[in-house]
Design a protein around this motif. Structure first.
Motif: not given
Length: 297
Positions: A144-145, A187, A206, A208, A210, A228, A231, A287-288
């Motif tokens: 994720s991310g 996502y 994980d 990111a 998010s 993660t 997080d 991000g991104h």
């Protein structure tokens, strides 16, 4: 020398480009004339004070862990490296004209300083979390991310190990994930069902932070199959938070091999000057990212 520093915890506005005394290599260290420094999320997390209770700093403090440059001072007991060698590695206060590294490796042939600065922490993190999550050849890993620096490394290392990777990222980064060998999906609303349609998930990462840990546990069926790095709510879901680095020298040695064999390439998304360090942190936090962000010195 010039160095980026902050005298209080806070937003990117606390960063200042200041005149500072040059650091010197102690036993087991080298000093480099920095040519480029990697920008990592941990940099702005430290600046914000997210770790001030577990890893307090003496303020004012410098910024940055990763760098690439030319060795100009060798500490006591250090062998196998000489003044003038081009190296990349991990140290402290690397957003600066000079920095001391505690772990390093010679840069692979053909790699620029700009490119090399983006690898050390990213590759160490990727190798560590792949190991910790226990995914093996023939299994499927959900990331994720996946389009940032760590994600880019995870996708390529996993592919080299025979692991199928499903990566989530924004719509603009779908082709990028596919170019790294991932099965890509976006996502946002409905992402869990989109992943389910792609097949069984054996483990998940994980990257990111998010707020997707509940869904990752649901998809894998076991919180111990989820890791993660972003997080801090991980304990609420019985998920492991991986934040302590393993052996950086070993990770750098593996990175050199992967890069030299053509199994690992992380593009530089954007570069900044030392004076633009605050902008680098703003962009990193937004991000991104596709690949890495780097401060040039």
């Amino acid at each position: 020398m010039k160095k980026v520093s902050f005298a209080e915890y806070g937003g990117p506005g606390v960063l200042r480009l200041v005149d500072a005394e040059e650091p010197h290599a102690g036993p087991g260290q080298v000093r480099i004339a920095v040519r480029a420094a990697g920008v990592n999320p941990v940099d702005w997390r430290i600046r914000e004070g997210q770790f001030q209770h577990t890893r307090p700093l003496d303020l004012p403090a410098g910024v940055g862990l990763d760098a690439a440059g030319t060795v100009d001072e060798v500490g006591e007991g250090v062998e196998g490296v000489e003044v003038g060698d081009r190296v990349f590695g991990e140290g402290a206060s690397t957003y600066a004209e000079f920095a001391v590294l505690s772990a390093w490796a010679r840069m692979p042939a053909g790699l620029t300083f700009e490119e090399a600065a983006g690898y050390p922490s990213v590759v160490e993190t990727a190798l560590r979390i792949i190991r910790q999550v226990g995914v093996r050849s023939g299994q499927t890993l959900l990331v994720s991310g996946a389009s940032g620096g760590v994600g880019s490394a995870v996708l390529q290392i996993a592919r080299a190990r025979g692991i199928t990777v499903i990566g989530t990222a924004g719509a603009a980064n779908q082709d990028y994930l596919r170019s790294l060998g991932a099965v890509a999906t976006t996502y946002g609303e409905g992402w869990v069902e989109r992943v389910r349609r792609l097949g069984r998930v054996d483990a998940a990462l994980d990257l990111a932070g998010s707020g997707v840990l509940r869904e990752l546990v649901e998809l894998t069926g076991d919180p111990q199959k989820v890791i993660t790095i972003a997080d801090l709510a991980a304990p609420d879901f019985d998920v492991r938070f991986s934040g302590v680095a393993g052996s950086v020298p070993e990770a750098l040695a593996e990175a050199v091999g992967l890069i030299s064999r053509g199994d690992l390439h992380i593009p530089v998304a954007k570069t900044y000057t030392l004076a633009d360090a605050a902008a680098a942190h703003i962009d990193s936090q937004a991000g991104h990212t596709r690949g890495r962000r780097v401060v040039l010195v």
